[in-house]
Design a protein around this motif. Structure first.
Motif, PDB file in Angstrom:
ATOM      1  N   ASN A  77       0.718  -1.171   0.300  1.00 51.01           N
ATOM      2  CA  ASN A  77      -0.119  -0.127  -0.279  1.00 51.01           C
ATOM      3  C   ASN A  77       1.130   1.169  -0.055  1.00 51.01           C
ATOM      4  O   ASN A  77       1.469   1.705   1.143  1.00 51.01           O
ATOM      5  CB  ASN A  77      -0.972   0.243   1.395  1.00 51.01           C
ATOM      6  N   PHE A  78       1.664   1.847  -1.320  1.00 51.79           N
ATOM      7  CA  PHE A  78       2.032   2.880  -1.669  1.00 51.79           C
ATOM      8  C   PHE A  78       1.148   4.241  -0.975  1.00 51.79           C
ATOM      9  O   PHE A  78       0.526   4.493  -1.042  1.00 51.79           O
ATOM     10  CB  PHE A  78       2.264   2.686  -2.943  1.00 51.79           C
ATOM     11  N   SER A  79       2.517   4.945  -0.357  1.00 52.28           N
ATOM     12  CA  SER A  79       2.168   6.548   0.433  1.00 52.28           C
ATOM     13  C   SER A  79       2.731   6.650  -1.359  1.00 52.28           C
ATOM     14  O   SER A  79       3.754   6.709  -2.375  1.00 52.28           O
ATOM     15  CB  SER A  79       3.340   6.673   0.942  1.00 52.28           C
ATOM     16  N   PHE A  80       2.456   8.095  -1.439  1.00 50.33           N
ATOM     17  CA  PHE A  80       2.610   8.936  -3.164  1.00 50.33           C
ATOM     18  C   PHE A  80       3.861   9.556  -3.353  1.00 50.33           C
ATOM     19  O   PHE A  80       4.248   9.451  -3.642  1.00 50.33           O
ATOM     20  CB  PHE A  80       1.707  10.587  -2.860  1.00 50.33           C
ATOM     21  N   LYS A  81       4.026   9.747  -1.567  1.00 46.38           N
ATOM     22  CA  LYS A  81       5.973  10.074  -1.612  1.00 46.38           C
ATOM     23  C   LYS A  81       6.237   8.444  -1.926  1.00 46.38           C
ATOM     24  O   LYS A  81       7.702   8.834  -3.156  1.00 46.38           O
ATOM     25  CB  LYS A  81       6.260   9.919   0.150  1.00 46.38           C
TER      26      LYS A  81
END
Length: 101
Positions: A77-81
């Motif tokens: 679940n990636f962050s935009f960062k």
């Protein structure tokens, strides 16, 4: 009893199945899992076109090979960062957002 049923009873697992729970989780998280799988596939294509294995990609991203394995599983679940950092380090585009006029 039939031979097939006897066979299944003899080989029945002692641990309970988590299939139903896992299926429910995948359904509830379908949207971001699709994004994660697409990122994983893009990274596999990047690796193939640049002759890299997991260790080589880990070096370029300055992460562990274990983290690369996790990314390539398509369940992060990636962050935009974190997506932006990957894009910058590899000089590639992973996300395309539709712009409405």
């Amino acid at each position: 009893m039939s031979t097939a049923i006897d066979f299944l009873k003899k080989h029945e697992s002692v641990s309970p199945s988590h299939f139903e729970e896992n299926a429910k989780w995948r359904k509830e998280n379908r949207a971001w899992l699709e994004w994660s799988r697409n990122i994983a596939l893009s990274l596999v294509e990047y690796m193939e076109s640049n002759g890299l294995n997991r260790n080589g990609l880990a070096e370029r991203l300055e992460v562990s090979p274990q983290y690369i394995s996790k990314i390539l599983s398509g369940k992060v679940n990636f962050s935009f960062k974190s997506i932006a950092e990957i894009e910058q380090k590899l000089d590639i585009k992973l996300l395309n957002v539709v712009e409405w006029a």
